[in-house]
Motif scaffolding. Structure first.
Motif, PDB file in Angstrom:
ATOM      1  N   VAL A  37       0.846  -1.197   0.000  1.00  0.00           N
ATOM      2  CA  VAL A  37       0.000   0.000   0.000  1.00  0.00           C
ATOM      3  C   VAL A  37       0.881   1.246   0.000  1.00  0.00           C
ATOM      4  O   VAL A  37       0.688   2.160  -0.822  1.00  0.00           O
ATOM      5  N   LEU A  38       1.844   1.281   0.896  1.00  0.00           N
ATOM      6  CA  LEU A  38       2.731   2.445   0.986  1.00  0.00           C
ATOM      7  C   LEU A  38       3.516   2.641  -0.306  1.00  0.00           C
ATOM      8  O   LEU A  38       3.648   3.769  -0.798  1.00  0.00           O
ATOM      9  N   ARG A  39       4.013   1.551  -0.865  1.00  0.00           N
ATOM     10  CA  ARG A  39       4.788   1.640  -2.105  1.00  0.00           C
ATOM     11  C   ARG A  39       3.944   2.188  -3.252  1.00  0.00           C
ATOM     12  O   ARG A  39       4.428   2.960  -4.083  1.00  0.00           O
ATOM     13  N   ARG A  40       2.693   1.799  -3.306  1.00  0.00           N
ATOM     14  CA  ARG A  40       1.803   2.274  -4.373  1.00  0.00           C
ATOM     15  C   ARG A  40       1.560   3.780  -4.241  1.00  0.00           C
ATOM     16  O   ARG A  40       1.422   4.488  -5.228  1.00  0.00           O
ATOM     17  N   LEU A  41       1.555   4.278  -3.016  1.00  0.00           N
ATOM     18  CA  LEU A  41       1.297   5.703  -2.778  1.00  0.00           C
ATOM     19  C   LEU A  41       2.523   6.582  -3.019  1.00  0.00           C
ATOM     20  O   LEU A  41       2.419   7.804  -3.000  1.00  0.00           O
ATOM     21  N   LEU A  42       3.683   5.976  -3.253  1.00  0.00           N
ATOM     22  CA  LEU A  42       4.866   6.772  -3.585  1.00  0.00           C
ATOM     23  C   LEU A  42       4.648   7.600  -4.849  1.00  0.00           C
ATOM     24  O   LEU A  42       5.266   8.643  -5.027  1.00  0.00           O
ATOM     25  N   HIS A  43       3.785   7.127  -5.726  1.00  0.00           N
ATOM     26  CA  HIS A  43       3.525   7.829  -6.989  1.00  0.00           C
ATOM     27  C   HIS A  43       2.588   9.012  -6.814  1.00  0.00           C
ATOM     28  O   HIS A  43       2.371   9.766  -7.750  1.00  0.00           O
ATOM     29  N   LEU A  46      -3.976   8.855  -3.702  1.00  0.00           N
ATOM     30  CA  LEU A  46      -5.067   8.182  -4.407  1.00  0.00           C
ATOM     31  C   LEU A  46      -6.268   8.107  -3.484  1.00  0.00           C
ATOM     32  O   LEU A  46      -6.126   8.141  -2.261  1.00  0.00           O
ATOM     33  N   SER A  47      -7.440   7.955  -4.076  1.00  0.00           N
ATOM     34  CA  SER A  47      -8.607   7.666  -3.249  1.00  0.00           C
ATOM     35  C   SER A  47      -8.512   6.206  -2.811  1.00  0.00           C
ATOM     36  O   SER A  47      -7.801   5.401  -3.430  1.00  0.00           O
ATOM     37  N   ALA A  48      -9.234   5.871  -1.748  1.00  0.00           N
ATOM     38  CA  ALA A  48      -9.226   4.483  -1.269  1.00  0.00           C
ATOM     39  C   ALA A  48      -9.738   3.546  -2.363  1.00  0.00           C
ATOM     40  O   ALA A  48      -9.220   2.441  -2.532  1.00  0.00           O
ATOM     41  N   GLY A  49     -10.723   3.978  -3.122  1.00  0.00           N
ATOM     42  CA  GLY A  49     -11.251   3.154  -4.208  1.00  0.00           C
ATOM     43  C   GLY A  49     -10.230   2.908  -5.302  1.00  0.00           C
ATOM     44  O   GLY A  49     -10.093   1.794  -5.805  1.00  0.00           O
ATOM     45  N   GLU A  50      -9.514   3.961  -5.690  1.00  0.00           N
ATOM     46  CA  GLU A  50      -8.463   3.815  -6.708  1.00  0.00           C
ATOM     47  C   GLU A  50      -7.359   2.883  -6.214  1.00  0.00           C
ATOM     48  O   GLU A  50      -6.870   2.038  -6.964  1.00  0.00           O
ATOM     49  N   LEU A  51      -7.023   3.047  -4.945  1.00  0.00           N
ATOM     50  CA  LEU A  51      -5.977   2.209  -4.355  1.00  0.00           C
ATOM     51  C   LEU A  51      -6.407   0.747  -4.333  1.00  0.00           C
ATOM     52  O   LEU A  51      -5.640  -0.144  -4.713  1.00  0.00           O
ATOM     53  N   GLU A  53      -8.519  -0.709  -6.296  1.00  0.00           N
ATOM     54  CA  GLU A  53      -8.527  -1.203  -7.680  1.00  0.00           C
ATOM     55  C   GLU A  53      -7.109  -1.513  -8.161  1.00  0.00           C
ATOM     56  O   GLU A  53      -6.862  -2.560  -8.743  1.00  0.00           O
ATOM     57  N   GLN A  54      -6.182  -0.601  -7.899  1.00  0.00           N
ATOM     58  CA  GLN A  54      -4.801  -0.816  -8.348  1.00  0.00           C
ATOM     59  C   GLN A  54      -4.150  -2.012  -7.668  1.00  0.00           C
ATOM     60  O   GLN A  54      -3.354  -2.715  -8.272  1.00  0.00           O
ATOM     61  N   LEU A  55      -4.500  -2.239  -6.399  1.00  0.00           N
ATOM     62  CA  LEU A  55      -3.915  -3.346  -5.652  1.00  0.00           C
ATOM     63  C   LEU A  55      -4.664  -4.654  -5.862  1.00  0.00           C
ATOM     64  O   LEU A  55      -4.198  -5.710  -5.449  1.00  0.00           O
ATOM     65  N   GLY A  56      -5.854  -4.578  -6.468  1.00  0.00           N
ATOM     66  CA  GLY A  56      -6.686  -5.769  -6.605  1.00  0.00           C
ATOM     67  C   GLY A  56      -7.149  -6.264  -5.248  1.00  0.00           C
ATOM     68  O   GLY A  56      -7.261  -7.460  -5.018  1.00  0.00           O
ATOM     69  N   SER A  57      -7.416  -5.328  -4.368  1.00  0.00           N
ATOM     70  CA  SER A  57      -7.753  -5.659  -2.981  1.00  0.00           C
ATOM     71  C   SER A  57      -9.239  -5.465  -2.706  1.00  0.00           C
ATOM     72  O   SER A  57      -9.896  -4.622  -3.298  1.00  0.00           O
ATOM     73  N   ASP A  58      -9.723  -6.239  -1.760  1.00  0.00           N
ATOM     74  CA  ASP A  58     -11.077  -6.093  -1.270  1.00  0.00           C
ATOM     75  C   ASP A  58     -11.151  -4.777  -0.478  1.00  0.00           C
ATOM     76  O   ASP A  58     -10.349  -4.583   0.451  1.00  0.00           O
ATOM     77  N   PRO A  59     -12.059  -3.839  -0.812  1.00  0.00           N
ATOM     78  CA  PRO A  59     -12.102  -2.544  -0.119  1.00  0.00           C
ATOM     79  C   PRO A  59     -12.186  -2.637   1.413  1.00  0.00           C
ATOM     80  O   PRO A  59     -11.481  -1.885   2.098  1.00  0.00           O
ATOM     81  N   PRO A  60     -13.003  -3.536   1.993  1.00  0.00           N
ATOM     82  CA  PRO A  60     -13.021  -3.594   3.459  1.00  0.00           C
ATOM     83  C   PRO A  60     -11.665  -4.007   4.053  1.00  0.00           C
ATOM     84  O   PRO A  60     -11.251  -3.483   5.089  1.00  0.00           O
ATOM     85  N   TYR A  61     -10.963  -4.927   3.401  1.00  0.00           N
ATOM     86  CA  TYR A  61      -9.638  -5.350   3.875  1.00  0.00           C
ATOM     87  C   TYR A  61      -8.656  -4.183   3.776  1.00  0.00           C
ATOM     88  O   TYR A  61      -7.872  -3.927   4.697  1.00  0.00           O
ATOM     89  N   LEU A  62      -8.702  -3.462   2.668  1.00  0.00           N
ATOM     90  CA  LEU A  62      -7.840  -2.310   2.486  1.00  0.00           C
ATOM     91  C   LEU A  62      -8.144  -1.250   3.538  1.00  0.00           C
ATOM     92  O   LEU A  62      -7.232  -0.631   4.087  1.00  0.00           O
ATOM     93  N   SER A  63      -9.403  -1.051   3.833  1.00  0.00           N
ATOM     94  CA  SER A  63      -9.799  -0.052   4.825  1.00  0.00           C
ATOM     95  C   SER A  63      -9.168  -0.333   6.188  1.00  0.00           C
ATOM     96  O   SER A  63      -8.711   0.579   6.878  1.00  0.00           O
ATOM     97  N   ILE A  64      -9.108  -1.595   6.571  1.00  0.00           N
ATOM     98  CA  ILE A  64      -8.478  -1.982   7.840  1.00  0.00           C
ATOM     99  C   ILE A  64      -6.990  -1.618   7.802  1.00  0.00           C
ATOM    100  O   ILE A  64      -6.447  -1.052   8.761  1.00  0.00           O
TER     101      ILE A  64
END
Length: 139
Positions: A37-43, A46-51, A53-64
């Motif tokens: 997550v941190l590495r992706r934000l180096l660029h 992003l919104s949580a939704g964009e993040l 999508e880019q990570l291919g992650s389940d939004p509730p898991y990402l939210s945690i």
């Protein structure tokens, strides 16, 4: 030697011998997913939704993960200036440093690769380049 044997050896070298996930966790003290997550934000933010999508992650898991990283001071979530319904996620200085550490660890080749001579490295690079073509992206 056949393709499945070579593939098995490559997987073993990358995922077992060098074990980059374990190395990142050891160097950062964070889970591999959180450092991803941190590495992706180096660029940039992003919104949580964009993040998700880019990570291919389940939004509730990402939210945690985002809540935990924010609590540890590695990122901040703010209101999107263009859409008040959205939250924008951005790195703090400590988050940026952890992402850089993780990237440095991931760029460190296994000792076996460092042990190859220049000619063997050139051959391997040529083979990988032909196999990967334009599909190479930075994770």
């Amino acid at each position: 030697m056949n393709a499945p044997d070579v593939w098995s050896d490559l997987r073993k070298l990358v995922l077992e011998v060098s074990d980059p996930h374990r190395a990142v966790v050891a160097a950062t003290g964070e889970s591999f997913f959180r450092t991803k997550v941190l590495r992706r934000l180096l660029h940039g933010p992003l919104s949580a939704g964009e993040l998700a999508e880019q990570l291919g992650s389940d939004p509730p898991y990402l939210s945690i993960a985002l809540r935990d990283l924010e609590a540890r001071g590695h990122l901040e979530r703010t209101e999107d200036p263009f859409d008040r319904r959205r939250r924008v996620v951005a790195l703090t200085d400590s988050g940026r440093e952890l992402a850089r550490v993780a990237n440095d660890v991931l760029r460190t080749p296994p000792a076996a690769l460092n042990a190859l001579n220049e000619a063997d490295l050139a051959t391997l690079a040529r083979i990988l380049s032909s196999l990967l073509g334009d599909s190479v992206t930075s994770a």
